[in-house]
Every structure is written in C-alpha cells, then in structure tokens.
Design a protein around this motif. Structure first.
Motif, PDB file in Angstrom:
ATOM      1  N   TYR A   1      35.028  -0.107  42.277  1.00  0.00           N
ATOM      2  CA  TYR A   1      36.067   0.922  42.444  1.00  0.00           C
ATOM      3  C   TYR A   1      37.359   0.516  41.743  1.00  0.00           C
ATOM      4  CZ  TYR A   1      39.100   4.317  44.752  1.00  0.00           C
ATOM      5  OH  TYR A   1      40.011   5.325  44.992  1.00  0.00           O
ATOM      6  N   LYS A   2      37.731  -0.714  41.864  1.00  0.00           N
ATOM      7  CA  LYS A   2      39.030  -1.129  41.340  1.00  0.00           C
ATOM      8  C   LYS A   2      38.974  -1.550  39.874  1.00  0.00           C
ATOM      9  CE  LYS A   2      40.713  -2.661  45.882  1.00  0.00           C
ATOM     10  NZ  LYS A   2      41.133  -3.800  46.709  1.00  0.00           N
ATOM     11  N   ARG A   3      37.846  -2.129  39.435  1.00  0.00           N
ATOM     12  CA  ARG A   3      37.762  -2.632  38.063  1.00  0.00           C
ATOM     13  C   ARG A   3      36.881  -1.775  37.157  1.00  0.00           C
ATOM     14  NH1 ARG A   3      36.678  -9.084  39.190  1.00  0.00           N
ATOM     15  NH2 ARG A   3      38.389  -9.415  40.689  1.00  0.00           N
ATOM     16  N   GLY A   4      36.129  -0.870  37.765  1.00  0.00           N
ATOM     17  CA  GLY A   4      35.259  -0.027  36.957  1.00  0.00           C
ATOM     18  C   GLY A   4      34.006  -0.743  36.478  1.00  0.00           C
ATOM     19  N   GLU A   5      33.634  -1.831  37.138  1.00  0.00           N
ATOM     20  CA  GLU A   5      32.449  -2.593  36.735  1.00  0.00           C
ATOM     21  C   GLU A   5      31.190  -1.973  37.345  1.00  0.00           C
ATOM     22  OE1 GLU A   5      33.041  -6.535  38.025  1.00  0.00           O
ATOM     23  OE2 GLU A   5      34.710  -6.964  36.666  1.00  0.00           O
ATOM     24  N   ILE A   6      30.205  -1.774  36.514  1.00  0.00           N
ATOM     25  CA  ILE A   6      28.906  -1.291  37.014  1.00  0.00           C
ATOM     26  C   ILE A   6      28.143  -2.478  37.582  1.00  0.00           C
ATOM     27  CG2 ILE A   6      26.683  -0.275  36.384  1.00  0.00           C
ATOM     28  CD1 ILE A   6      28.163   1.302  34.210  1.00  0.00           C
ATOM     29  N   PHE A   7      27.567  -2.311  38.748  1.00  0.00           N
ATOM     30  CA  PHE A   7      26.835  -3.411  39.384  1.00  0.00           C
ATOM     31  C   PHE A   7      25.354  -3.045  39.511  1.00  0.00           C
ATOM     32  CE2 PHE A   7      25.092  -5.854  42.864  1.00  0.00           C
ATOM     33  CZ  PHE A   7      25.598  -7.134  42.626  1.00  0.00           C
ATOM     34  N   ASN A   8      24.499  -3.941  38.985  1.00  0.00           N
ATOM     35  CA  ASN A   8      23.042  -3.756  39.061  1.00  0.00           C
ATOM     36  C   ASN A   8      22.468  -4.749  40.071  1.00  0.00           C
ATOM     37  OD1 ASN A   8      22.005  -1.798  36.880  1.00  0.00           O
ATOM     38  ND2 ASN A   8      23.498  -3.043  35.783  1.00  0.00           N
ATOM     39  N   GLY A   9      21.765  -4.269  41.013  1.00  0.00           N
ATOM     40  CA  GLY A   9      21.070  -5.146  41.970  1.00  0.00           C
ATOM     41  C   GLY A   9      19.565  -5.055  41.740  1.00  0.00           C
ATOM     42  N   ASN A  10      18.937  -6.168  41.492  1.00  0.00           N
ATOM     43  CA  ASN A  10      17.494  -6.171  41.230  1.00  0.00           C
ATOM     44  C   ASN A  10      16.782  -6.959  42.338  1.00  0.00           C
ATOM     45  OD1 ASN A  10      15.030  -5.793  39.772  1.00  0.00           O
ATOM     46  ND2 ASN A  10      15.237  -7.859  38.933  1.00  0.00           N
TER      47      ASN A  10
ATOM     48  N   PHE B   1      15.894  -4.035  47.494  1.00  0.00           N
ATOM     49  CA  PHE B   1      16.223  -2.805  46.761  1.00  0.00           C
ATOM     50  C   PHE B   1      16.554  -3.120  45.313  1.00  0.00           C
ATOM     51  CE2 PHE B   1      17.535  -2.240  51.190  1.00  0.00           C
ATOM     52  CZ  PHE B   1      16.880  -1.074  51.528  1.00  0.00           C
ATOM     53  N   ASN B   2      16.241  -2.157  44.463  1.00  0.00           N
ATOM     54  CA  ASN B   2      16.820  -2.099  43.127  1.00  0.00           C
ATOM     55  C   ASN B   2      17.871  -0.986  43.182  1.00  0.00           C
ATOM     56  OD1 ASN B   2      15.029  -4.013  42.202  1.00  0.00           O
ATOM     57  ND2 ASN B   2      13.590  -2.535  41.333  1.00  0.00           N
ATOM     58  N   PHE B   3      19.114  -1.294  42.758  1.00  0.00           N
ATOM     59  CA  PHE B   3      20.152  -0.246  42.848  1.00  0.00           C
ATOM     60  C   PHE B   3      21.217  -0.435  41.757  1.00  0.00           C
ATOM     61  CE2 PHE B   3      21.281  -3.621  45.906  1.00  0.00           C
ATOM     62  CZ  PHE B   3      22.530  -3.987  45.438  1.00  0.00           C
ATOM     63  N   ILE B   4      21.952   0.657  41.530  1.00  0.00           N
ATOM     64  CA  ILE B   4      23.083   0.654  40.596  1.00  0.00           C
ATOM     65  C   ILE B   4      24.282   1.282  41.301  1.00  0.00           C
ATOM     66  CG2 ILE B   4      23.993   1.506  38.408  1.00  0.00           C
ATOM     67  CD1 ILE B   4      21.157   1.648  37.357  1.00  0.00           C
ATOM     68  N   TYR B   5      25.407   0.534  41.280  1.00  0.00           N
ATOM     69  CA  TYR B   5      26.685   1.079  41.757  1.00  0.00           C
ATOM     70  C   TYR B   5      27.546   1.313  40.516  1.00  0.00           C
ATOM     71  CZ  TYR B   5      25.242  -0.878  46.293  1.00  0.00           C
ATOM     72  OH  TYR B   5      24.541  -1.186  47.439  1.00  0.00           O
ATOM     73  N   ALA B   6      27.931   2.592  40.312  1.00  0.00           N
ATOM     74  CA  ALA B   6      28.734   2.941  39.119  1.00  0.00           C
ATOM     75  C   ALA B   6      29.991   3.699  39.535  1.00  0.00           C
ATOM     76  CB  ALA B   6      27.912   3.783  38.160  1.00  0.00           C
ATOM     77  N   PRO B   7      31.104   3.479  38.825  1.00  0.00           N
ATOM     78  CA  PRO B   7      32.351   4.196  39.168  1.00  0.00           C
ATOM     79  C   PRO B   7      32.264   5.679  38.812  1.00  0.00           C
ATOM     80  CG  PRO B   7      32.650   2.897  37.183  1.00  0.00           C
ATOM     81  CD  PRO B   7      31.302   2.564  37.693  1.00  0.00           C
ATOM     82  N   VAL B   8      32.926   6.500  39.613  1.00  0.00           N
ATOM     83  CA  VAL B   8      33.022   7.948  39.347  1.00  0.00           C
ATOM     84  C   VAL B   8      34.472   8.244  38.955  1.00  0.00           C
ATOM     85  CG1 VAL B   8      32.818  10.250  40.306  1.00  0.00           C
ATOM     86  CG2 VAL B   8      31.173   8.471  40.978  1.00  0.00           C
ATOM     87  N   TYR B   9      34.638   8.900  37.799  1.00  0.00           N
ATOM     88  CA  TYR B   9      35.977   9.155  37.263  1.00  0.00           C
ATOM     89  C   TYR B   9      36.364  10.614  37.427  1.00  0.00           C
ATOM     90  CZ  TYR B   9      35.567   4.601  34.951  1.00  0.00           C
ATOM     91  OH  TYR B   9      35.414   3.277  34.677  1.00  0.00           O
ATOM     92  N   SER B  10      37.725  10.814  37.581  1.00  0.00           N
ATOM     93  CA  SER B  10      38.286  12.177  37.550  1.00  0.00           C
ATOM     94  C   SER B  10      38.551  12.542  36.094  1.00  0.00           C
ATOM     95  CB  SER B  10      39.592  12.217  38.358  1.00  0.00           C
ATOM     96  OG  SER B  10      40.589  11.452  37.685  1.00  0.00           O
ATOM     97  N   GLU B  11      39.000  13.798  35.872  1.00  0.00           N
ATOM     98  CA  GLU B  11      39.272  14.225  34.494  1.00  0.00           C
ATOM     99  C   GLU B  11      40.449  13.452  33.894  1.00  0.00           C
ATOM    100  OE1 GLU B  11      42.001  18.008  35.881  1.00  0.00           O
ATOM    101  OE2 GLU B  11      40.277  18.353  34.596  1.00  0.00           O
TER     102      GLU B  11
END
Length: 615
Positions: free
Chosen positions: A77-86, A103-113
């Motif tokens: 959220y703060k740095r905009g880093e995508i996190f992959n968990g394998n 779990f396999n998962f991806i946490y990705a930031p969501v941006y406004s316009e």
C-alpha cells in the motif's frame, strides 16, 4: 477510491468481475484494508461468509496479523510493491479448526486516476493438497533412498536414456569394484568394460518398451581389484514411470550368485565323473531324492533289465520285485527315509531272461547330507548275490546234514566217556577219572555247538519249533542262574520282581537266558560279577543281564545279533565261539512276539535285554 470506482468501473461490473473469476479475489481499500469486495472463492479460502465485507481484513482474519501480513500489506500500500507468495504457509481459523494452509497469491496496489494507491487487490489459490502431496512424495523419496542405502542387496538407479548413475548403494559399488566418484557419471563411462556386453543395450531398450527385465545367473565381466573377472548375478531392471506413464529412470537390483554357480558347476563336473564311474561298475548304482523318488540309475541297470530310460524307475522296480515281499521292503525303505538310517535289505528281482525265476539282490542305500546335516539325496546299489545265496543254502544244508550225522557218534562218545569215568572212579584212579570228566565237559561244549548249528539251519528254513507250555518264570530264572553259577567264576547277582506263571516255550526261554549270562561272563574277564534283573510292566516281561566288561562300540551295536558276528572285534582270538548264540536268541525272541536289544558303552560293559508278552 470512490471517484476511481465511479468513473472507471461500475459497481455492478466489479461485482460481476469478482463473482465470475475462476480464482479467489478480493479488494481491500484504504490504509485500514477494509474489504470492499470478496468473491465466493476467496470467502471459501478464508473460511468466512459475506458478512466480512465492509470489515477490516485484520478484523475479519485476526489470526493472520501475527503472521507478518500487516507488514506485507503496508509495503504494497505504501510503496506500491507487488508481493508474490508461492506455496505460502498460513495458519487460519476455518470452521472451528486452527490449521496450516498453503497458498499461491499476489498482492498488488490499486491506483486512483490521480495515480494514488487507494487499496490492494488480492488474487490467490489454495495449494494445500499439492504441498502436502509434495511433502509426502519427498519424504517417500528420502525413505526410498535410505532404504536403498541400507539394503544388503546391490541397488542402483539410472536416469534418462543416457543412463546417468543417480544412486548406487555400497553393495553395488562393491559389486562394480568402484567408489562413489562414479555417481553422476554415465554407466558406460563408469564401467567401460561393459562394452561388448548386452547390458547397456538392454537398459536403453527399457526406456522404449517400459517392460521389466529379469535374469538369473547371468554372466557379467567386471574389472574388480584391477583385473577383469567373471561373475554371475540374479538381477532385475525395473522401469520407474511418471504420472504420464513415461519411463524416467531404471531401478537395478542385483544379487551376486557367483559362489553358488561355481559350486554347482564343480558339483555337476563331479556328478559327471561319478556317473561315468557308476556306469562302469558291475553293481546297479542309483540315487534318489530325499523323498525316495529315484533320480538316476546307471547304464548297467538298463542293459541288464532291458528297461527304457524314459520309464519311471520306481514303477519299474515295483514290477520286478517279488510281489509278496514288496510291501515289507517299502516299509523298511520308508523308515530309512524318515530316520536317515542306512537301508540294507536282501530281496529278489525277476530274472529278465526268465520271468518265472527270481534272483537274489542286496539293496543298500545311505543318506547324503548337506553342511547343516539335512538329507539332500540317497545313494544306493543293487548287488547280485544269487550265487552267494545258493552257496549259503548249500552250506546250510551241509551243516544240517553234518550236524545230524555228528549227533549220533557224539552221543555214543559221551556214553563211553561217562562209562570210563565211572569205572575209573570204582578202581580208585581219581586222576584218570578227572581226565575223563574233562573229556565229557568238552563233549558237552561240542554238543552245544552242534545244537547251535542245527538251530541256525532250522531258522534259515523256517522250521524252528515253539513248544508252548505253562511254567513258573521265576523258578526258571533261579534254575538257569544255579546252572550257570556252577561253572562261573563271576558272582551272579539277581534282582527280580515276582512274575509268576507264563505260557511260552520254556526250553527256548531257558536257552536265551543261559546264552545272555554265558556271554556276559565270557566278555567281562576282568570283572567279578554280573547282574541279572527281571520285571514285568504293562503286560511285558523284561529280562536283562548286565556285565562290566569290554563293551561294544556304538557303530557295531546294530550288528551283534547278526549271524556269525563276533562282538570281540580285534580281540577275536581271546574269546572263542562261532558268533551264533545272539543270532539264535534274537530269532527265538522274535518268534515269541518280543524284542531283544543291547545297551553298551565301550570299555564299561553291556546290558543285553529281551522283552516278551506276559501271557
């Protein structure tokens, strides 16, 4: 986020996107990570229902906060880093159970316009079953590898068609004559001596056919201890296949049987030589397995009998043995098979040249044992003794005739001797009367020998008579002892139960009793006493005579009741006699339905016993 959602993706479209997605998805908003949307897949993954929508993620799933997830979400959220968990390990409270999941998962930031991070998207799949399977597979592989290393058998694994040595335990390395440096090499490079031998080709062909290959006592030439040597192995090449059925490796198991093969070849060569020797012998030589089934007969048997080698030898023998004695022969043979005792029997075979005539043969067999004392086969012979039996018959006839002819003059001679003794005593010539008395004693001994010869003749012809009468057994014992004590230096000690009256041949029982006592006296020259005992148990009378003399070697005890056998062995000249007394005694007791036997220790004495029914 509201502007972003309103202007870029309609709420309905977002709900449709999340609900139709084939994977677990969720959208958490703001720095408190409020669950804005969550499809059914991720709710199932969390073990929660739709009531968590609108709650903070860490309020809905409080157990994950202590597992480092807040720090992960803060970075996204703060740095905009995508996190992959394998295959990420997560402990969740699902349906009342706190358990580990993967779990396999991806946490990705969501941006406004305005390109400002307003939330985090979550996309995940549960791989718990896969991870557990892989863990079990790995554990299985470890166990498999450990099993191979600990095995006493030679085991190796080759992977790919290039046959790289993936694994080889110490027994296999020893078999090859190599060390661990060969692991990882191609088999043909590690063992160059295999060139020109079929094994590399067989292994490569298994990758094509997928079929197991096994061999027994196959020859392999290997360089061991610096020199090329020949070995023999029982081995197998077993293909290892993946889930698609493709061969990816080969499992090789081998057992070195060189010693067994070499030993068998030596035995086979010895058997060939022995059979060549047996074929040259005049006797019929044969072998049987431990159950008594004949496995070999020498050529002389087939030539003499005219049988075919394709015939069953056991059936052929049954056809030519005199039918009435065959059951008894088989009974004796079965007893030898059971006990391992030598087999020795005289019987008659049909003469192949004249089926109406039977010839006498002596059958003998001894057990052959292995190093553990277990019977592995029997070796036997049939020897033609017909001429000997004819001579024996002639001898018995001669002895019978001669004995009868001798009895008449001997009886007269005894009367003359007694007359001379009586007259000399009347004249007061005691010195010469004593000489006549001794002559009379020698005549008695000669009469005993003649009577023994007559008895043997009767026994051979089956004419020995049993004249039964009722008499007192105790009284007979006393009479025999008194009679024997009159001429014996030894003290005869009696220890007897009261037996009472019996019905059998009194004269023959007396004959056996006297023979056992006189033998005990004869074969214990340095002793001072012998012991006579008699008892009755369970309807059986047992009479025994114990001496403290020379004794009988164990290997000769079974012969003492044979005709003409002398128990004195190498001291034959010391103990006179024809060796007929025990044979006659044995035949008498047998005809009474009893048995006679000896218990003896060489150098310490013997105990001869007979048992007869108390009737």
């Amino acid at each position: 986020m509201q502007n972003f959602t309103a202007e870029n993706i309609s709420h309905e479209s977002l709900v449709t996107l999340f609900s139709k997605a084939p994977v677990a998805m969720s959208l958490v908003m703001g720095d408190t990570f409020v669950i804005s949307n969550a499809n059914p897949q991720i709710l199932e993954l969390w073990g929660r229902d739709s009531s968590v929508i609108g709650m903070s993620l860490f309020e809905a799933l409080p157990e994950i906060e202590a597992q480092g997830f807040r720090e992960i979400f803060d970075k996204v959220y703060k740095r905009g880093e995508i996190f992959n968990g394998n295959k990420w390990s997560v402990f969740l409270q699902k349906y009342g159970k706190y358990e580990e999941h993967f779990f396999n998962f991806i946490y990705a930031p969501v941006y406004s316009e305005e390109n400002i991070i307003v939330g985090v998207s979550i996309v995940g799949t549960e791989v718990t079953d896969q991870v557990i399977y892989e863990q079990k597979l790995k554990e299985s592989e470890y166990r498999f590898e450990d099993l191979i290393k600990q095995s006493d058998y030679s085991i190796a694994i080759y992977y790919s068609e290039d046959l790289f040595i993936e694994l080889a335990n110490d027994p296999m390395l020893k078999t090859w004559g190599k060390d661990k440096s060969v692991i990882g090499k191609k088999l043909e490079e590690a063992l160059p001596e295999l060139e020109g031998q079929p094994f590399i080709g067989i292994l490569k062909n298994i990758f094509k056919t997928g079929e197991t290959y096994t061999a027994k006592e196959d020859r392999v030439d290997l360089v061991v201890d610096g020199k090329l040597q020949t070995f023999y192995f029982n081995f197998s090449y077993k293909p290892l296949k993946n889930v698609s059925g493709e061969v990816y490796a080969i499992h090789n198991t081998a057992v070195n049987v060189t010693d067994q093969v070499t030993a068998r070849k030596v035995i086979q060569e010895s058997e060939i030589k022995l059979r060549q020797l047996a074929d040259s012998m005049p006797q019929f030589v044969w072998t049987s397995d431990k159950e008594g089934k004949i496995t070999y007969m020498n050529d002389n048997w087939y030539q003499y009998m005219g049988f075919s080698k394709d015939e069953d030898s056991n059936e052929a023998i049954q056809r030519i043995i005199r039918p009435e004695i065959y059951p008894r022969i088989m009974e004796i043979w079965e007893q030898s098979l059971k006990t391992g005792n030598p087999f020795e029997v005289e019987y008659e075979f049909q003469d192949p040249k004249n089926p109406e005539v039977y010839r006498w043969f002596l059958g003998r067999a001894v057990a052959n044992t292995n190093q553990n004392g277990e019977i592995v086969q029997w070796t036997g012979t049939f020897t033609d003794i017909d001429d000997f039996k004819q001579l024996q018959t002639q001898k018995d006839n001669f002895l019978g005739i001669a004995s009868h002819e001798l009895k008449t003059p001997l009886t007269s001679l005894k009367l003359y001797t007694q007359f001379i003794e009586s007259n000399l005593m009347k004249l007061g010539d005691t010195k010469n009367a004593d000489v006549a008395k001794r002559m009379n004693s020698q005549i008695d001994k000669l009469s005993e020998l003649i009577n023994d010869l007559l008895d043997v003749t009767k026994i051979q012809k089956g004419n020995i008579q049993m004249n039964e009468s009722e008499f007192n057994f105790d009284q007979l014992i006393d009479e025999v002892i008194v009679e024997q004590q009159m001429s014996a230096r030894h003290k005869i000690i009696l220890s007897s139960d009261t037996i009472g009256n019996v019905t059998t041949d009194r004269h023959r029982v007396s004959q056996v009793m006297s023979n056992l006592i006189s033998n005990a006296i004869k074969y214990s020259p340095n002793a001072d006493e012998i012991i006579v005992t008699a008892e009755v148990r369970d309807g059986i009378i047992k009479y025994s005579v114990r001496d403290f003399g020379i004794g009988i070697p164990e290997d000769k005890q079974h012969k003492v009741f044979e005709q003409y056998y002398r128990v004195s062995g190498n001291k034959e000249h010391t103990f006179p006699g024809l060796g007929l007394g025990l044979y006659i005694s044995s035949e008498i007791i047998k005809r009474m339905g009893g048995k006679i036997y000896v218990l003896s220790t060489e150098g310490k004495g013997s105990e001869f016993c007979f048992e007869i029914p108390n009737v």
